[in-house]
Scaffold this motif. Structure first.
Motif, mmCIF file in Angstrom:
data_model
loop_
_atom_site.group_PDB
_atom_site.id
_atom_site.type_symbol
_atom_site.label_atom_id
_atom_site.label_comp_id
_atom_site.label_asym_id
_atom_site.label_seq_id
_atom_site.Cartn_x
_atom_site.Cartn_y
_atom_site.Cartn_z
ATOM 1 N N GLY A 98 -28.653 -9.856 -82.787
ATOM 2 C CA GLY A 98 -27.676 -9.000 -82.214
ATOM 3 C C GLY A 98 -27.990 -8.562 -80.656
ATOM 4 N N PHE A 99 -29.359 -8.881 -80.234
ATOM 5 C CA PHE A 99 -29.730 -8.140 -78.888
ATOM 6 C C PHE A 99 -29.583 -9.178 -77.991
ATOM 7 N N PRO A 100 -29.116 -8.747 -76.724
ATOM 8 C CA PRO A 100 -28.671 -7.148 -76.341
ATOM 9 C C PRO A 100 -27.157 -7.120 -76.612
ATOM 10 N N ASP A 101 -26.399 -8.236 -76.991
ATOM 11 C CA ASP A 101 -24.874 -8.157 -77.121
ATOM 12 C C ASP A 101 -24.400 -6.857 -77.789
ATOM 13 N N ASP A 102 -24.935 -6.483 -78.881
ATOM 14 C CA ASP A 102 -24.407 -5.370 -79.693
ATOM 15 C C ASP A 102 -24.904 -4.133 -79.008
ATOM 16 N N TRP A 103 -25.918 -3.893 -78.228
ATOM 17 C CA TRP A 103 -26.412 -2.715 -77.855
ATOM 18 C C TRP A 103 -25.418 -2.278 -76.688
ATOM 19 N N ALA A 104 -25.413 -0.768 -76.409
ATOM 20 C CA ALA A 104 -24.714 -0.157 -75.300
ATOM 21 C C ALA A 104 -24.984 -0.877 -74.147
ATOM 22 N N PRO A 105 -23.961 -1.496 -73.387
ATOM 23 C CA PRO A 105 -24.218 -2.245 -72.254
ATOM 24 C C PRO A 105 -25.177 -1.735 -71.191
ATOM 25 N N GLY A 106 -24.759 -0.429 -71.016
ATOM 26 C CA GLY A 106 -25.594 0.462 -69.852
ATOM 27 C C GLY A 106 -26.818 0.560 -70.108
ATOM 28 N N VAL A 107 -27.184 0.914 -71.237
ATOM 29 C CA VAL A 107 -28.601 1.188 -71.928
ATOM 30 C C VAL A 107 -29.292 -0.231 -71.997
ATOM 31 N N ALA A 108 -28.743 -1.381 -72.634
ATOM 32 C CA ALA A 108 -29.504 -2.427 -72.499
ATOM 33 C C ALA A 108 -29.913 -3.074 -71.192
ATOM 34 N N GLY A 109 -28.938 -2.915 -70.165
ATOM 35 C CA GLY A 109 -29.232 -3.456 -68.778
ATOM 36 C C GLY A 109 -30.015 -2.543 -68.137
ATOM 37 N N ALA A 110 -30.282 -1.348 -68.289
ATOM 38 C CA ALA A 110 -31.045 -0.333 -67.482
ATOM 39 C C ALA A 110 -32.598 -0.703 -67.099
ATOM 40 N N SER A 111 -33.044 -1.605 -68.071
ATOM 41 C CA SER A 111 -34.512 -1.933 -67.850
ATOM 42 C C SER A 111 -34.709 -3.464 -67.279
ATOM 43 N N VAL A 112 -33.701 -3.987 -66.724
ATOM 44 C CA VAL A 112 -33.698 -5.496 -66.235
ATOM 45 C C VAL A 112 -33.792 -5.577 -64.689
ATOM 46 N N PHE A 113 -35.049 -6.001 -64.415
ATOM 47 C CA PHE A 113 -35.174 -6.172 -62.851
ATOM 48 C C PHE A 113 -35.692 -7.675 -62.773
ATOM 49 N N ASP A 114 -34.917 -7.930 -61.422
ATOM 50 C CA ASP A 114 -35.039 -9.424 -61.036
ATOM 51 C C ASP A 114 -34.954 -10.478 -62.271
ATOM 52 N N GLY A 115 -34.127 -10.029 -63.147
ATOM 53 C CA GLY A 115 -33.823 -11.006 -64.124
ATOM 54 C C GLY A 115 -34.767 -11.032 -65.346
ATOM 55 N N LYS A 116 -35.468 -9.837 -65.349
ATOM 56 C CA LYS A 116 -36.515 -9.661 -66.538
ATOM 57 C C LYS A 116 -36.478 -8.453 -67.291
ATOM 58 N N ARG A 117 -36.354 -8.481 -68.369
ATOM 59 C CA ARG A 117 -36.332 -7.440 -69.279
ATOM 60 C C ARG A 117 -37.562 -6.669 -69.560
ATOM 61 N N TYR A 118 -37.641 -5.308 -69.449
ATOM 62 C CA TYR A 118 -38.865 -4.639 -69.837
ATOM 63 C C TYR A 118 -38.867 -3.739 -70.790
#
Length: 442
Positions: free
Chosen positions: A134-154
């Motif tokens: 279910g990740f990242p679709d079921d996670w709160a969008p703002g929270v799931a996207g907060a640590s993505v930089f230059d297309g990479k997730r951290y």
């Protein structure tokens, strides 16, 4: 006295054993023992994070989610407990190193800035090998996207929540109060009515907000939003000296000056206000929407009487769609340090603790869920989770993320403490603070 002494001794013993275990792990790693390298995963996080995963402390009686992972993967999860500021410091100290004993680290939302790639391993390849259901679709969008930089997730979000108001309905009933505040001024009026001295001489305060530099940012953001404003807009525009924030700071000043908050307000952190509330020493406080089990714990004086209520909102901004304040959201993410020597095991760990089964167990243990599916389940049994859903829909970070966030929080906290405790001119001090923040947000 004996009960307190034994409990304190147990805590100290437990902490000593934990530190000894962490030291032993580091020693084995430094000597190059192959078995230790293969079988140990060292996690840096808050004590509450470990308690929640192990189902101990406030989460006692819940489900231990680490035991099954250790048994299935033949891994010992060792913990290095740290405070929030210590975790901030550790991220910046350990992140640039090519080799570290530590593998996984908890990262607070305020550290999810563009420097994360300097400290953490990109997770995309590891998550492909260890997919999270279910990740990242079921996670709160703002929270799931907060640590993505230059297309990479951290980061993988682990603990998500919102701050709301809690009140002791027993004290409220005794003082003739019915329900929580509807508009910001109600906070003052409720606090005034609920501040009193018991027959035994014990002082009860109407409200306890947090006053440490770390905490003021979140509390003031929530109070400012009750007046319809923000300290800094999402695009970095500084508005901390505008009317909503001025009114929020003046509310804090009045509460402190009139003795409706504890006199040690400036030193109160979350643990401090929680304990005062649990001890029946304050009638109303700020706390996470996931604090039902923390407060109604079966042991404290507030047990069975802690009720979550919505943030107030100025009357002119209330509507049929929303008559409550936005409050604030918070979250912790888990990342893999660049210097970790066990990255694949660390990724398997992230996969395990983020599975739907683990997320549910963690929520039952008292952790705030990050997924929509679990939040919907939790809301059926816990009314505070409904409040969390509402806040998540309308709130964002207390401050926009910035590489200077630590300095921003320091100067903000110092200024607000000076205004409240030393009764300085609110507008003049906030004007000066605005100029300092504008330089830091450039």
């Amino acid at each position: 006295m004996n009960k307190i002494s034994k409990g304190t001794g147990a805590v100290h013993l437990r902490r000593a054993l934990r530190l000894a275990g962490s030291a032993a792990v580091v020693a084995m790693l430094s000597t190059g023992g192959g078995m230790a390298q293969d079988k140990t995963l060292l996690v840096m996080g808050g004590q509450g994070h470990e308690d929640n995963m192990r189902a101990v402390g406030p989460a006692a009686g819940g489900t231990d989610i680490l035991g099954p992972f250790e048994a299935a993967d033949g891994v010992k999860v060792s913990w290095s407990a740290a405070t929030n500021p210590q975790l901030q410091e550790a991220l910046q100290r350990l992140g640039p190193l090519s080799s570290t004993a530590e593998d996984v680290i908890f990262v607070h939302q305020f550290d999810t800035n563009s420097r994360l790639p300097d400290f953490l391993e990109p997770l995309d390849g590891y998550l492909a090998a260890h997919p999270i259901d279910g990740f990242p679709d079921d996670w709160a969008p703002g929270v799931a996207g907060a640590s993505v930089f230059d297309g990479k997730r951290y980061l993988v979000p682990f603990r998500c929540g919102a701050m709301t108001l809690w009140y002791n309905n027993q004290i409220f009933a005794e003082r003739g109060l019915d329900g929580g505040p509807k508009v910001p001024e109600d906070i003052y009026e409720i606090a005034k009515a609920a501040t009193f001295t018991r027959d035994n001489g014990e002082q009860v305060f109407g409200v306890a907000f947090r006053g440490t530099s770390w905490s003021i940012t979140e509390d003031l953001a929530a109070l400012s939003r009750a007046y319809g404003g923000d300290m800094v807009l999402p695009d970095g525009t500084v508005t901390i000296n505008q009317k909503p924030v001025v009114e929020a700071v003046n509310l804090l000043k009045r509460l402190f000056k009139d003795g409706l908050m504890p006199p040690n307000w400036a030193t109160l952190d979350q643990a401090g206000v929680n304990q005062l509330f649990k001890d029946g020493r304050v009638a109303m406080t700020l706390g996470g929407t996931n604090y039902n089990k923390t407060f109604n714990d079966g042991e404290s004086l507030v047990n069975g009487h802690a009720v979550a209520t919505r943030w107030p909102l100025v009357k002119e901004l209330q509507s049929a769609e929303r008559d409550y304040g936005a409050g604030t959201v918070f979250y912790w993410g888990l990342g893999i340090l660049k210097g970790s020597q066990h990255k694949d095991t660390a990724a398997a760990f992230l996969q395990h603790i983020s599975s739907p089964q683990s997320v549910h167990a963690l929520a039952v243990n008292g952790s705030g869920p990050c997924t929509a599916a679990e939040l919907a389940v939790a809301a059926k049994a816990d009314p505070a989770m409904t409040i969390q859903s509402e806040i998540f829909a309308v709130a964002n970070n207390p401050l926009p993320i910035n590489e200077n966030i630590n300095q921003i929080r320091d100067v903000l906290g110092e200024t607000i403490q000076n205004i409240v405790v030393n009764d300085l001119d609110t507008q003049a001090e906030l004007d000066g603070l605005a100029r300092r923040l504008e330089r830091l947000y450039r």
